[in-house]
Scaffold this active site. Sequence first.
Site, short mmCIF file in Angstrom:
data_model
loop_
_atom_site.label_atom_id
_atom_site.label_comp_id
_atom_site.label_asym_id
_atom_site.label_seq_id
_atom_site.Cartn_x
_atom_site.Cartn_y
_atom_site.Cartn_z
N THR A 147 -4.46 13.63 5.30
CA THR A 147 -2.87 13.69 6.17
C THR A 147 -2.59 15.06 6.40
O THR A 147 -2.11 14.93 7.45
CB THR A 147 -1.52 14.05 4.71
OG1 THR A 147 -2.17 12.80 3.67
CG2 THR A 147 -0.59 13.90 4.60
N GLY A 177 -2.05 8.47 -4.20
CA GLY A 177 -1.92 9.97 -5.16
C GLY A 177 -0.74 9.67 -3.42
O GLY A 177 -0.23 8.97 -3.05
N ASP A 178 -0.35 10.64 -5.15
CA ASP A 178 1.30 11.07 -3.78
C ASP A 178 1.29 12.90 -4.64
O ASP A 178 0.54 13.28 -5.34
CB ASP A 178 2.07 10.73 -3.64
CG ASP A 178 3.96 10.96 -2.87
OD1 ASP A 178 3.68 10.26 -1.74
OD2 ASP A 178 4.64 11.40 -2.78
N SER A 235 -6.90 5.79 3.79
CA SER A 235 -6.72 5.10 2.70
C SER A 235 -7.05 3.77 3.45
O SER A 235 -7.79 3.48 2.31
CB SER A 235 -5.34 4.91 1.80
OG SER A 235 -5.07 5.81 0.68
N GLN A 279 7.13 3.34 3.82
CA GLN A 279 6.02 3.36 3.38
C GLN A 279 5.83 2.34 4.53
O GLN A 279 4.68 2.34 5.65
CB GLN A 279 5.50 3.19 2.97
CG GLN A 279 4.06 3.34 2.02
CD GLN A 279 3.11 4.88 2.49
OE1 GLN A 279 3.50 5.71 1.66
NE2 GLN A 279 2.05 4.91 3.08
N ASN A 309 -1.76 19.03 -2.22
CA ASN A 309 -2.95 18.97 -1.68
C ASN A 309 -2.78 18.50 0.32
O ASN A 309 -3.25 18.53 1.04
CB ASN A 309 -3.19 16.89 -1.37
CG ASN A 309 -3.75 16.48 -0.94
OD1 ASN A 309 -3.25 15.95 -0.18
ND2 ASN A 309 -5.23 16.85 -0.71
N LYS A 364 1.03 -1.26 0.14
CA LYS A 364 -0.09 -0.67 0.11
C LYS A 364 0.87 1.48 0.61
O LYS A 364 1.81 1.57 0.70
CB LYS A 364 -0.61 -0.31 1.09
CG LYS A 364 -1.91 0.95 0.85
CD LYS A 364 -2.57 1.10 0.76
CE LYS A 364 -3.76 2.11 0.65
NZ LYS A 364 -3.19 2.68 -0.70
N LYS A 376 5.19 3.40 8.19
CA LYS A 376 4.30 3.74 8.52
C LYS A 376 2.89 3.47 8.66
O LYS A 376 2.30 3.77 9.12
CB LYS A 376 3.99 5.10 7.60
CG LYS A 376 3.07 6.55 7.60
CD LYS A 376 2.86 6.97 5.97
CE LYS A 376 3.87 7.21 5.59
NZ LYS A 376 3.84 8.34 4.67
N LYS A 409 5.35 2.17 -3.03
CA LYS A 409 5.64 2.81 -3.74
C LYS A 409 5.58 3.11 -5.07
O LYS A 409 6.38 2.28 -5.75
CB LYS A 409 6.27 3.54 -3.39
CG LYS A 409 6.01 5.39 -3.20
CD LYS A 409 5.35 5.72 -1.74
CE LYS A 409 5.28 7.66 -1.97
NZ LYS A 409 4.04 7.60 -1.18
P1 NDP Z 1 1.51 17.39 -4.25
O1 NDP Z 1 1.40 17.49 -5.52
O2 NDP Z 1 -0.59 18.10 -4.33
O3 NDP Z 1 1.94 18.59 -3.36
C1 NDP Z 1 3.07 19.55 -3.98
C2 NDP Z 1 3.24 21.08 -3.64
O4 NDP Z 1 4.90 21.13 -2.80
C3 NDP Z 1 3.17 21.55 -4.59
O5 NDP Z 1 3.52 23.23 -3.76
C4 NDP Z 1 4.25 21.51 -5.14
O6 NDP Z 1 4.59 23.85 -5.26
C5 NDP Z 1 5.07 21.65 -3.92
N1 NDP Z 1 7.30 20.68 -4.52
C6 NDP Z 1 6.80 19.99 -5.17
N2 NDP Z 1 8.48 19.50 -4.97
C7 NDP Z 1 9.18 20.73 -4.54
C8 NDP Z 1 10.43 20.90 -4.65
N3 NDP Z 1 11.30 20.32 -5.31
N4 NDP Z 1 11.19 22.01 -3.70
C9 NDP Z 1 9.72 23.24 -3.01
N5 NDP Z 1 8.28 22.94 -3.29
C10 NDP Z 1 8.51 21.75 -3.77
O7 NDP Z 1 1.49 16.54 -3.06
P2 NDP Z 1 1.35 16.06 -1.75
O8 NDP Z 1 0.87 17.54 -1.18
O9 NDP Z 1 0.56 15.42 -1.87
O10 NDP Z 1 2.87 16.23 -0.92
C11 NDP Z 1 2.98 16.45 -0.81
C12 NDP Z 1 4.65 15.92 0.67
O11 NDP Z 1 3.21 14.88 1.56
C13 NDP Z 1 5.00 14.94 -0.36
O12 NDP Z 1 6.18 14.73 0.47
C14 NDP Z 1 3.87 13.36 -0.43
O13 NDP Z 1 5.11 12.01 -0.43
C15 NDP Z 1 4.26 13.72 1.00
N6 NDP Z 1 2.78 13.00 1.58
C16 NDP Z 1 1.30 12.91 0.18
C17 NDP Z 1 0.50 12.51 1.29
C18 NDP Z 1 -1.33 12.61 0.40
O14 NDP Z 1 -1.88 11.64 0.88
N7 NDP Z 1 -0.72 13.04 -0.58
C19 NDP Z 1 0.36 11.57 2.36
C20 NDP Z 1 1.55 11.38 3.00
C21 NDP Z 1 3.05 11.88 2.45
P3 NDP Z 1 4.91 23.44 -7.16
O15 NDP Z 1 3.40 23.26 -7.63
O16 NDP Z 1 5.47 24.18 -7.53
O17 NDP Z 1 5.42 22.28 -8.13
O1 2IT Z 2 3.17 9.18 1.40
C1 2IT Z 2 1.98 8.59 1.56
O2 2IT Z 2 1.44 8.45 2.71
C2 2IT Z 2 0.78 8.29 0.43
N1 2IT Z 2 1.33 8.73 -0.64
C3 2IT Z 2 -0.64 7.94 0.79
C4 2IT Z 2 -0.23 6.15 0.36
C5 2IT Z 2 -2.26 5.77 0.22
O3 2IT Z 2 -1.68 4.93 0.03
O4 2IT Z 2 -2.78 7.09 0.85
#
Ligand code: NDP
Ligand code: 2IT
Length: 444
Positions: A208, A164-165, A377, A110, A240, A89, A113, A125
């Site tokens: 998240t 997603g991620d 999830s 993961q 997100n 997952k 976590k 992943k």
């Molecule tokens: P999104 O794609 O929705 O957003 C990513 C954000 O981070 C955007 O604002 C983006 O800016 C910015 N970003 C990406 N790369 C960089 C960089 N190199 N330097 C600075 N800013 C950057 O992704 P998420 O919000 O889903 O994910 C964000 C983090 O959270 C990741 O580390 C992900 O692995 C983690 N995560 C996500 C989960 C989820 O459920 N979605 C769960 C747990 C962890 P820009 O728009 O300019 O690219």
């Molecule tokens: O980093 C993470 O935990 C995620 N991007 C969410 C993974 C999931 O299966 O919901």
Amino acid sequence: MSILAQVISDVKKRDPHEPEFHQAVEEVFESLEPVAKLHPEWVDAGIFNRIVEPERQIIFRVPWVDDKGKVQVNRGMRVQFNSAIGPYKGGLRFHPSVYPGIIKFLGFEQIFKNSLTGLPMGGGKGGSDFDPKGKSDGEVMRFCQSFMLELARHIGADTDVPAGDIGVGKREIGYLFGMYKKIKNEFTGVLTGKGLPYGGSLVRTQATGYGLCYFMEEAMNTLKNKSFKDSTVVVSGSGNVAIYAAEKASQLGGKVVAMSDSKGCIYDSEGIDLETIKIIKEVEKKRIQEYLKYRPKAVYTEGSSEIWNIKCDIALPCATQNELDENAAKTLVKNGCFAVGEGANMPCNPKAVHLFLKKGLVFAPGKASNAGGVATSGLEMSQNSMRYSWTFEEVDSKLKEIMKEIFRNTNETAKKYGFENNLVAGANIAGFVKVASAMYSQGL
Ligand code: NDP
Ligand code: 2IT
């Protein structure tokens, strides 16, 4: 050489060009010395050697046709890291920086976590070096369909359940799900983060970010008798995780004054207007700099790391790995920041983490504090299997309970193993012990 040092050295020798993966392994293994002492049978069974090697890695070609009729080729991958406690997952990341080292670091994190959530989920992943930015919906759809054409043979509701991620949200999950259903002719919960009309769970979008704040509220309260109320908060990123972390931090009485994207950051002394951020990022998919058009008094600074120079009580890094280095950590500490909660995966580099721990900040490692996304999830998977759906309030209250329990378990485990107040060690050990014990029981 200790067994743990030996394993780290083997990992580096085997895949020398994957620094992010090395960093993730070292960061977990740093906490495991007392576990190895307590469980010589796990050492003998090779648990430490086995856990750093994915059970399976799939790399595949993703050909698609762009709007000009030109053939494009990207690389897709899925790392099925560990299935000891449940089906693989974990999310899919679409970003030009994706290569096996990134996906392996994320897949490795993961495992622990997912274990911490208390739900039966293994670690995996995947992703691609495809960049959804600037692509039309049609291009994104054709890419997702081609990606799923190969991935479909490797996943399934009881085998591997992606989500997603970075770069993968509702739109991408929709196209991926549609293609899976066509290929298999079955409607199952093979992906999470789905839209509500076709099996998605309420609260998954917010999970998240909300979960991060539930965890931080509990941690700050227990360890420092503090809370979000009347605190100044800085949230990096504007995707997100960042948006819903900012939303919940404000609901809990905090004032979010800064957010960022990969190009720069905005500071709004009156508090960030989140509805404006949602329009710019979720609807228009534009740069955060656009915020100035709506709120001319705000200040924009070029460079994403500039956000750490802004004075705050609580910092929530929610963008990407290694976005917060030692210098940024020093500035935060100097400015009086008392808590840092990782919403992103591995956003603080090792030197920054050590500084926060040394200075006695409440420091929440991502594998504990951002687990609310994957936990929800897990709840989506449960609802899909039951062919039933819970209300927003029901899912939200389960999420809150899960985050509180992750904090309690992490904090208690830290104490038990002699790492009082060190949530990094607590999360690593608590996450690891459950998986190791399952692997041991199941034999080679
Ligand atoms: P999104 O794609 O929705 O957003 C990513 C954000 O981070 C955007 O604002 C983006 O800016 C910015 N970003 C990406 N790369 C960089 C960089 N190199 N330097 C600075 N800013 C950057 O992704 P998420 O919000 O889903 O994910 C964000 C983090 O959270 C990741 O580390 C992900 O692995 C983690 N995560 C996500 C989960 C989820 O459920 N979605 C769960 C747990 C962890 P820009 O728009 O300019 O690219
Ligand atoms: O980093 C993470 O935990 C995620 N991007 C969410 C993974 C999931 O299966 O919901």
